[in-house]
Design a protein around this motif. Structure first.
Motif, PDB file in Angstrom:
ATOM      1  N   LEU A 111       0.851  -1.197   0.000  1.00  0.00           N
ATOM      2  CA  LEU A 111       0.000   0.000   0.000  1.00  0.00           C
ATOM      3  C   LEU A 111       0.882   1.240   0.000  1.00  0.00           C
ATOM      4  O   LEU A 111       0.964   1.982   0.983  1.00  0.00           O
ATOM      5  CB  LEU A 111      -0.930  -0.020   1.211  1.00  0.00           C
ATOM      6  CG  LEU A 111      -1.828  -1.250   1.345  1.00  0.00           C
ATOM      7  CD1 LEU A 111      -2.566  -1.250   2.675  1.00  0.00           C
ATOM      8  CD2 LEU A 111      -2.820  -1.305   0.178  1.00  0.00           C
ATOM      9  N   HIS A 112       1.557   1.474  -1.109  1.00  0.00           N
ATOM     10  CA  HIS A 112       2.548   2.545  -1.159  1.00  0.00           C
ATOM     11  C   HIS A 112       1.939   3.925  -1.018  1.00  0.00           C
ATOM     12  O   HIS A 112       2.508   4.807  -0.364  1.00  0.00           O
ATOM     13  CB  HIS A 112       3.338   2.455  -2.472  1.00  0.00           C
ATOM     14  CG  HIS A 112       4.245   1.272  -2.532  1.00  0.00           C
ATOM     15  ND1 HIS A 112       5.100   1.034  -3.576  1.00  0.00           N
ATOM     16  CD2 HIS A 112       4.447   0.249  -1.651  1.00  0.00           C
ATOM     17  CE1 HIS A 112       5.775  -0.075  -3.355  1.00  0.00           C
ATOM     18  NE2 HIS A 112       5.387  -0.575  -2.198  1.00  0.00           N
ATOM     19  N   ARG A 113       0.795   4.155  -1.642  1.00  0.00           N
ATOM     20  CA  ARG A 113       0.172   5.479  -1.532  1.00  0.00           C
ATOM     21  C   ARG A 113      -0.231   5.763  -0.087  1.00  0.00           C
ATOM     22  O   ARG A 113      -0.026   6.872   0.410  1.00  0.00           O
ATOM     23  CB  ARG A 113      -1.049   5.556  -2.449  1.00  0.00           C
ATOM     24  CG  ARG A 113      -0.707   5.639  -3.938  1.00  0.00           C
ATOM     25  CD  ARG A 113      -1.971   5.822  -4.763  1.00  0.00           C
ATOM     26  NE  ARG A 113      -2.880   4.700  -4.596  1.00  0.00           N
ATOM     27  CZ  ARG A 113      -2.859   3.597  -5.339  1.00  0.00           C
ATOM     28  NH1 ARG A 113      -1.979   3.481  -6.306  1.00  0.00           N
ATOM     29  NH2 ARG A 113      -3.723   2.617  -5.128  1.00  0.00           N
ATOM     30  N   ASP A 114      -0.799   4.774   0.557  1.00  0.00           N
ATOM     31  CA  ASP A 114      -1.188   4.962   1.954  1.00  0.00           C
ATOM     32  C   ASP A 114       0.037   5.188   2.832  1.00  0.00           C
ATOM     33  O   ASP A 114       0.009   6.012   3.754  1.00  0.00           O
ATOM     34  CB  ASP A 114      -1.968   3.748   2.447  1.00  0.00           C
ATOM     35  CG  ASP A 114      -3.289   3.583   1.719  1.00  0.00           C
ATOM     36  OD1 ASP A 114      -4.296   4.127   2.191  1.00  0.00           O
ATOM     37  OD2 ASP A 114      -3.302   2.931   0.664  1.00  0.00           O
ATOM     38  N   ALA A 115       1.098   4.452   2.535  1.00  0.00           N
ATOM     39  CA  ALA A 115       2.329   4.623   3.310  1.00  0.00           C
ATOM     40  C   ALA A 115       2.892   6.022   3.133  1.00  0.00           C
ATOM     41  O   ALA A 115       3.367   6.642   4.098  1.00  0.00           O
ATOM     42  CB  ALA A 115       3.359   3.579   2.898  1.00  0.00           C
TER      43      ALA A 115
END
Length: 821
Positions: A530-534
């Motif tokens: 979940l790169h965007r959330d990270a």
């Protein structure tokens, strides 16, 4: 209970030790200010002007600046006018120069036209363009000095000149109005009733206060007294003879109660007085209770000065230092601790000082060397105060682990084993169980630092399991567990524990603890793909770390950002973040280096990847999670670089760790490494079966890619397409551009026309990090006000971000956000 580390005011080295106490709640005041301003701006824009902001008390300044940093769409503008010493980090600044000579002359011509030319020129010169000085200096001159017939006063610095000018106007008042003015100056809060009660006891009246108002030195509005300028108050106070000052404060002490009474009693005490010092200490404790650690620190320090007993004075200085740390004033805390150390003799006070000093060094970003100091301080109190001793050891272990000081980690483990055994041997209580569990975890870290992974890991697993089953009672103990959870690769446990502590921190306003918990949340989000959330989590954590002065935390956050950039093949971003991590502690620097190694591997620079990863694997932080799990990258780089012999050690290390931690994804990656060294389908197939159990999609896609490559080389092109297609889809979802390119090339080599890079943009990619956070929360059912409280924003900013997000996502209502939860 004192036998539990939960009962202490310290924290683990992986937590923001200066923010876990009551002082963190002060940020809730800032949020309340923001909400109030937002509500006031509902009908029309609001301008909030703070003049002479450098005169604000620290707690008020913190709250106002906190609110200002979070202004978004509220229709509110905040302007602070202040001297250079005002700390407004994170706000744009506009330095103001003095008025030019022409403008200064015009101002004097308008406001003091009777000045002789030489006098006017001198005032222009000495004012240095300061408008207040230009207005007040002429008012301080008598008629002869204004016309040049009498010599002017000696030259003084501008502030001194203005202060002297106000002082001269104070001196012109008759005796009783001057006394009434002095009472108002000493009272400090502007409460008219208090001023009048104290003035009356000294023989002054309301009419005398009116006389000071008519002289233009103060204003009386309703039940409030306000000085024309803070320097007027300073002049009135400084002009009081000592006997008058003592009498005024004595009168004010009789007219007030609580903290203010203690302060006035102190000001009326020219010599040490234990009764007054104790009163101040009680006031300091009350200040801590209302989340004003800076005020508490000042009160404790004042109490120390008035303490007849050296031991009492030392104890109060220690409390002052602890409060300064709680308030995020690291340098002041260090200075207070140094003063206290000059007289501290007993082991207990020395241990408390060790916590403050070590915390100060940690917040400065230099934990190296503090571990030995903390452990040394724990030894003398282990038998009499095991709770404090274990807290010191937890701090020592974390600092040593971060700095790569394996010897100190092992030493701490030995000391913790003794405390844990004693706790188990006392009585069966929750506190004793918690102490034993934390002590066992420290022993586990020591064994891992000694290379004994097999016996160390179960002890870490025990503390994680205990915390999940029955969450520890203190933030200290709970946050300590996060590091073992990450080291064990227990992503679900780490995510669950960090999310719970983050929610608790938001609920209680423990903003200083949030960078730590959000860091772990981000790490688990990266692991889950979940790169965007990270990225959104990291943005929030970074802002909070800067606001709370946690310089060391920023390097750790940068290492996570470097990892995301490495997966996505963004070399510029990866190098920037890795460099920032490299300026932090050894643990963060190693994580940044591993991110660079992954970047090189993804871009096909196998020799460079091998070099970087080899250095990290043999460096001081070799036992940390980032380095351990990068063993797979090192092995792959070595094989592709034509040095399979260098992959053996990495593969063996990862296999040992995977067997110890017993996580399916880790065992799958270990099998993948073994398949690289001993090509064969059995290891790949076994790895794929383990990946089916979930966890770390990026690692699964890499296994599929290597498996597909092996199948293609074995001339099983049709079979190769299945894992390659899956790998390509996963890499594209992750935005892993170089890895997707490699999978696409392999698919073409099988004879399949690989699809072009997907042009279909994920709507979430269009959102800013803060918009993404807000959309996720709104999609989960949280109201705007709930979201605002969680993210420390105003509800109008939340509304604004949702308004901007709707068209980006192609939705028209809140109900349609459910699919983005």
């Amino acid at each position: 209970p004192r036998n539990s580390p939960a009962s202490r005011g310290g924290t683990t080295p992986h937590t923001p030790r200066n923010r876990l106490g009551d002082g963190s709640d002060r940020f809730l005041v800032g949020l309340a200010v923001l909400t109030l301003l937002s509500d006031l701006a509902a009908d029309r824009p609001v301008l909030f002007l703070v003049d002479d902001a450098h005169w604000l008390d620290p707690a008020s300044a913190d709250a106002l600046v906190f609110a200002a940093r979070r202004l978004g769409a509220e229709g509110v503008a905040m302007v602070f006018a202040a001297r250079e010493e005002f700390d407004a980090r994170g706000l744009p600044e506009l330095p103001l120069d003095g008025l030019e000579d022409g403008a200064a002359a015009a101002l004097l011509a308008e406001r003091a036209s009777d000045l002789a030319v030489p006098v006017r020129n001198r005032i222009i010169e000495e004012s240095a363009g300061n408008p207040l000085a230009l207005l007040e200096l002429p008012a301080a001159l008598d008629p002869g000095e204004r016309t040049g017939k009498a010599p002017p006063p000696a030259a003084l610095p501008v502030t001194g000149r203005v202060l002297a000018a106000f002082g001269a106007r104070v001196e012109r008042l008759p005796e009783r109005p001057r006394l009434a003015l002095a009472v108002a100056a000493a009272e400090g809060t502007g409460e008219l009733g208090t001023v009048l009660r104290a003035a009356h006891s000294l023989g002054a009246t309301a009419g005398d206060l009116d006389a000071a108002a008519r002289a233009g030195l103060l204003r009386i509005t309703g039940a409030h007294v306000a000085f024309r300028h803070p320097l007027v108050r300073a002049a009135a106070y400084q002009r009081m003879p000592l006997t008058t000052r003592l009498s005024v404060h004595t009168a004010l002490a009789e007219a007030t109660d609580g903290d203010r009474r203690a302060l006035h009693r102190a000001a009326a005490s020219p010599a040490p007085d234990e009764d007054v010092a104790a009163d101040l200490e009680r006031a300091a404790a009350a200040a801590r209770g209302r989340s004003a650690p800076a005020t508490a620190s000042s009160l404790y320090e004042h109490a120390a000065r008035l303490s007849p007993s050296r031991d009492d004075g030392t104890r109060r200085l220690i409390r002052a230092a602890q409060s300064a740390i709680t308030g995020g004033r690291t340098e002041r805390a260090a200075a207070l601790a140094e003063r206290a150390a000059e007289h501290a003799r007993d082991a207990g006070p020395l241990a408390e000082l060790a916590m403050v000093r070590a915390t100060a060094e940690f917040e400065r970003g230099a934990p190296a060397g503090t571990a030995r100091y903390l452990a040394d301080s724990a030894v003398p109190i282990a038998a009499t105060d095991p709770g404090l001793a274990l807290t010191l050891l937890v701090m020592a272990a974390g600092n040593a682990w971060s700095a790569g000081e394996d010897g100190e980690v092992r030493r701490v483990a030995g000391l913790a084993a003794e405390i844990g055994a004693a706790a188990v041997g006392t009585c069966v209580t929750r506190a004793a169980g918690e102490t034993a569990s934390v002590a066992a975890a420290l022993v586990g870290l020591g064994r891992i630092a000694a290379g004994d992974v097999a016996s160390g890991v179960p002890l870490l697993r025990g503390v994680v399991a205990a915390s999940r089953t029955d969450p520890f009672g203190s933030l200290i103990a709970r946050l300590f567990v996060l590091a073992p959870a990450l080291l064990l690769g227990e992503d679900e446990a780490a995510a669950e524990l960090a999310a719970a502590d983050a929610a608790l921190g938001r609920q209680r306003g423990l903003i200083g603890a949030l960078p730590t918990t959000l860091q772990v949340v981000a790490q688990t989000q990266v692991a889950a793909g979940l790169h965007r959330d990270a990225a959104a989590t990291l943005a929030e954590a970074g802002e909070l770390a800067r606001e709370t002065g946690q310089r060391h935390r920023e390097g750790r956050l940068a290492a996570i950002a470097a990892r995301i950039a490495a997966v996505e093949g963004d070399e510029g971003r990866c190098r920037e973040h890795a460099a920032a991590a490299g300026r932090s502690v050894a643990e963060a620097a190693a994580a940044g280096a591993c991110a660079l190694g992954l970047l090189h591997l993804g871009l096909g620079r196998h020799d460079e990847a091998l070099r970087v990863l080899d250095e990290a694997a043999s460096g001081p932080a070799r036992h940390t999670a980032a380095v351990v799990f990068a063993s797979a990258d090192l092995a792959e780089a070595a094989v592709h670089a034509g040095a399979p012999h260098r992959a053996e050690a990495a593969c063996e290390r990862l296999t040992e760790w995977a067997a110890a931690i017993d996580r399916p994804w880790a065992s799958a990656v270990a099998l993948r490494c073994r398949a690289l060294l001993s090509p064969g389908e059995e290891a790949f197939a076994a790895a794929m079966r383990l990946h089916e159990q979930g966890g770390r999609p990026f690692e699964r896609a890499r296994t599929e890619l290597l498996y597909g490559e092996w199948l293609r080389r074995a001339r099983r092109r049709s079979d190769a397409r299945v894992p390659l297609r899956s790998a390509l889809a996963a890499f594209e979802r992750l935005g892993a551009v170089p890895w997707a390119g490699r999978a696409r090339a392999e698919l073409r080599a099988t004879g399949e026309t690989a699809p072009a890079p997907s042009g279909g943009e994920d709507p979430l990619d269009r959102l800013t990090p803060q918009e993404l956070q807000i959309v996720r929360l709104a999609a989960s059912g949280a109201s705007n006000r709930d979201i605002a409280a969680q993210l420390f924003l105003s509800h109008r900013t939340v509304e604004y971000h949702l308004y901007k997000a709707y068209p980006k996502l192609g939705v028209a209502s809140r109900a349609e956000l459910a699919r983005f939860a």
